[in-house]
Write an enzyme that holds these catalytic residues in place. Sequence first.
Site, mmCIF file in Angstrom:
data_model
loop_
_atom_site.group_PDB
_atom_site.id
_atom_site.type_symbol
_atom_site.label_atom_id
_atom_site.label_comp_id
_atom_site.label_asym_id
_atom_site.label_seq_id
_atom_site.Cartn_x
_atom_site.Cartn_y
_atom_site.Cartn_z
ATOM 1 N N HIS A 1 -3.695 6.344 3.261
ATOM 2 C CA HIS A 1 -4.306 5.052 2.617
ATOM 3 C C HIS A 1 -3.701 3.788 3.472
ATOM 4 O O HIS A 1 -4.459 2.814 4.070
ATOM 5 C CB HIS A 1 -4.432 4.973 1.094
ATOM 6 C CG HIS A 1 -5.036 3.926 0.582
ATOM 7 N ND1 HIS A 1 -4.713 2.788 0.241
ATOM 8 C CD2 HIS A 1 -6.400 3.881 0.145
ATOM 9 C CE1 HIS A 1 -5.669 2.093 -0.425
ATOM 10 N NE2 HIS A 1 -6.715 2.808 -0.470
ATOM 11 N N ASP B 1 0.818 -1.273 -0.064
ATOM 12 C CA ASP B 1 -0.027 -0.068 -0.009
ATOM 13 C C ASP B 1 0.964 1.219 -0.068
ATOM 14 O O ASP B 1 2.025 1.164 -0.482
ATOM 15 C CB ASP B 1 -0.900 0.138 1.091
ATOM 16 C CG ASP B 1 -2.295 0.552 1.012
ATOM 17 O OD1 ASP B 1 -2.175 1.860 0.776
ATOM 18 O OD2 ASP B 1 -3.333 -0.016 1.221
ATOM 19 N N SER C 1 -11.209 -0.455 -0.929
ATOM 20 C CA SER C 1 -9.940 -0.512 -0.089
ATOM 21 C C SER C 1 -10.256 -0.833 1.337
ATOM 22 O O SER C 1 -9.317 -1.310 1.961
ATOM 23 C CB SER C 1 -9.307 0.888 -0.053
ATOM 24 O OG SER C 1 -8.606 1.042 -1.661
#
Length: 763
Positions: free
Chosen positions: A215, A151, A546
């Site tokens: 994220h 990620d 996600s």
Amino acid sequence: MASLLQLLPFICLHLLIVIASTSSNQTPKPYIVYMGSSSKTENGDVEDTELAHLQLLSTIIPSEESERISLIHHYKHAFKGFAAMLAEKEALALSGHEGVVSVFPNSLLQLHTTRSWDFLEAEGAKKKSRSTWSHRKNYKPSSDVIIGVIDTGVWPESPSFNDKGFGKIPSRWKGVCMESPDFNKSNCNRKLIGARYYDNTNQNATDSSRDYIGHGTHTASTAAGAHVGNANYYGLAKGKARGGSPSSRLAIYNICNQTDCSTSNILKAFDDAIHDGVDILSLSLGIEAPYLQDPVAIGAFHAEENGVMVIASAGNSGPLPSTAINTAPWISTVGASTIDRTFVSTVLLGNGKAFQGSGISLSNLSHSKTYPLAFGKDIATNLSVVSQARSCSGGSLDPRKIAGRIAVCITSNSTVSYETMILAKAKGYILVDEVFKAVPFSTGLFPFVIVGNSQGFQIINYINSTKNPTATILPTVEVPRYKPAPIVASFSSRGPGPLTGNILKVLSCLVNLRLPDVTAPGVAILAAIVPFGEKPADYGFMSGTSMSCPHVSGAAAFIKSVHPTWTSSMIKSALMTTASVYDNIGKPLKNDSGYYANPHEMGAGEISPHNALNPGFVFETTTKDYLRFLCYYGYSNKIIKAMSNTNFNCSKNSSHKLISNINYPSISISKLDRHKVATIVKRTVTNVGSVNATYAANVQAPSGLAVNVYPKKIEFSENKKKDSFKVSFKSKGPDSGYNFGSITWWDGQDNHVRMVFAVNIVQ
Ligand SMILES: *[C@@H]1O[C@H](CO)[C@@H](O)[C@H](O)[C@H]1NC(C)=O
Ligand SMILES: *[C@@H]1O[C@H](CO)[C@@H](O)[C@H](O)[C@H]1NC(C)=O
Ligand SMILES: *[C@@H]1O[C@H](CO)[C@@H](O)[C@H](O)[C@H]1NC(C)=O
Ligand SMILES: *[C@@H]1O[C@H](CO)[C@@H](O)[C@H](O)[C@H]1NC(C)=O
Ligand SMILES: *[C@@H]1O[C@H](CO)[C@@H](O)[C@H](O)[C@H]1NC(C)=O
Ligand SMILES: *[C@@H]1O[C@H](CO)[C@@H](O)[C@H](O)[C@H]1NC(C)=O
Ligand SMILES: *[C@@H]1O[C@H](CO)[C@@H](O)[C@H](O)[C@H]1NC(C)=O
Ligand SMILES: *[C@@H]1O[C@H](CO)[C@@H](O)[C@H](O)[C@H]1NC(C)=O
Ligand SMILES: *[C@@H]1O[C@H](CO)[C@@H](O)[C@H](O)[C@H]1NC(C)=O
Ligand SMILES: *[C@@H]1O[C@H](CO)[C@@H](O)[C@H](O)[C@H]1NC(C)=O
Ligand SMILES: *[C@@H]1O[C@H](CO)[C@@H](O)[C@H](O)[C@H]1NC(C)=O
């Protein structure tokens, strides 16, 4: 914080253009040369393979450009290959070379946070998500399971990554904690056991494992965050934060810089993670590409081959059909659903009318004062087109007219960001969006709300009919125990898979197996974030597949920690066959428009980790099955041999019709000829429940389809751990199109093993 999300709409397009390009652009650019599995014997000779790759390059690259005879990345542990600067014709020449499986340009990946809206600026980590998770205390999960998260890096100081109570790092762990000026060895601990970053070509910052986007921190803490008391986002959603498997360890692979994530990095991360010793890999990103040009599909294949389970998000391109990605059968593909908590923000008009919308903001506006309300033309430049002014898009706004007002915009495909509104000193922002009215985005202190079309038109009508329209936006209120939940999120990508990018034209309508496998929470999920701004929060909200993906990664780690010997396909099977298809009012799970959700929308259903611990029996899928899948799909024997690096051969009778026969926990038939003979699929199952057990089949079939299971009973005993059955499908009615249903095996006690099917009836 970088506005990464802005770039997203163009990324898929970009890739497709690159692949389809027929122009003769000979400027060298990065390409990935993928050469299949590393054979175990070759593993000792890493130097040799590097040399061989350089030699291969030197036969292709002209000697006067010898500086290009070097490797950007060298893949060597789980699979072979490299990334290098190549001109298009050199790439083409290499792709015909012995031992080369595929050659494809390096490109950018899409992170699967909620659809690429500017105002979705990364914020976020996850709290208690589903009540099912609380049953875990009955079990003693081991702390040996390692989840790798590929990620945007991690914010290691987040309380979610504290290692209190953790014992020694498992001795099989071979990973590292890479240092950089902003990331110390001491940033890793017994929870966060590894961190790697790649050549991320940062312009202004050094490469690092540190997350500057938010994220990766959010997804990692959702998968395996520690128990943290009193987590909240400025007082909202107060409670205990924890990931899906708090006892598991985390290893971070940062493949992104502050704006982009590239495919050559992702393959390197797979290669490293498999070698480091992760058990599970979680990827909340992806790209739309044919299997053997898709870095996630390639990396995941070799992960699977090495016993590492790969879980990936289906994408946020719903509700249109055929939008799911990461659907190779060796990946667990995850769609998004809502949870039983939502957030309401209220718009109060000057005429006393109130409208409830969604959005997460800590507006400091109140009941007692209203502000001028302005729509479209009121805040646009006098040059702008009416349609643009309505959506506030295309540079139509005049910042001077926004200041001090609450702006109203109607969604179009280019929506103005809330940051633009903040910069222009707007008092607030009301967005009219029918699709996204159910997805609460957080905008911090800035008053923001999304309303549906009917409310929007009433607000605009009020503006139209009033000389000095005014309004206020009240701070967001949390709505706990919201019903119904879950529902499939509108943005969640749908099956069947996209019809683009198939290598063989004749296969372009092949959609077998290409559905999401399961859904998991992905709307307004609270998890650890990168602290940002004057009064930074440690936890924040994000939405997207996600966010769903690490829920499944955490659930898989939880199952693995209780059943350490289970393989990836067993865990996937357990999650699929025990998934729930009912919501919290006991009704069948629905989509965002209130219709019953089908397997293209929700796969097998919403994961139920506790039930998945005792699935009864499982469908095991082997690496050979996946190779057969590729044969059936249409890849040549030569390519598959190179990929597997074994003497595996495609059977002569390989055809796409056989894809449905792969031993998968769901059934998908892409073409069932109407009125023709029945299609028969076979499955073999493995008992993981009571030694002596008898299961009986119950079929739920739509009216247009005759479905028969035989035998109707499955019996397990001490000497019989496996059993097989067949299912025949024959069209009955006059209609063509998709038909959905399920087969549930029941042992007369607690075990219900449910497999869904999707059958496309064609003329
Ligand atoms: C790294 O360690 C040094 C000394 O131990 C410390 O001064 C510095 O703040 C640390 N940096 C980070 C990013 O933790
Ligand atoms: C991130 O990397 C890409 C190349 O992959 C580069 O074009 C871009 O400028 C980089 N972004 C930053 C902020 O350094
Ligand atoms: C990098 O630095 C340059 C010059 O200081 C600046 O113009 C540019 O916006 C920066 N890029 C990023 C991505 O921060
Ligand atoms: C709300 O907060 C902003 C700064 O956060 C401040 O400038 C503004 O005056 C406040 N408005 C009200 C009505 O309190
Ligand atoms: C908008 O109109 C005003 C007068 O109505 C004029 O002064 C101004 O230049 C115009 N602005 C633009 C960008 O055309
Ligand atoms: C979206 O934008 C493109 C280009 O700006 C335009 O051609 C298209 O009509 C727009 N679609 C919608 C639904 O507004
Ligand atoms: C508002 O007025 C404009 C004309 O000034 C009209 O085009 C539009 O349809 C009206 N909108 C509503 C919601 O009444
Ligand atoms: C919900 O399902 C119905 C019926 O299948 C479909 O027409 C509709 O587009 C779906 N809506 C969403 C938001 O997925
Ligand atoms: C695959 O085919 C080759 C050549 O026909 C043969 O030598 C090899 O034994 C076959 N492999 C298997 C596993 O049957
Ligand atoms: C395909 O061929 C294999 C042998 O190569 C055989 O075992 C299998 O039964 C055949 N399948 C079908 C559907 O004919
Ligand atoms: C299973 O059934 C057999 C035969 O009835 C019996 O001997 C055996 O004890 C049973 N095993 C278990 C674990 O119940």
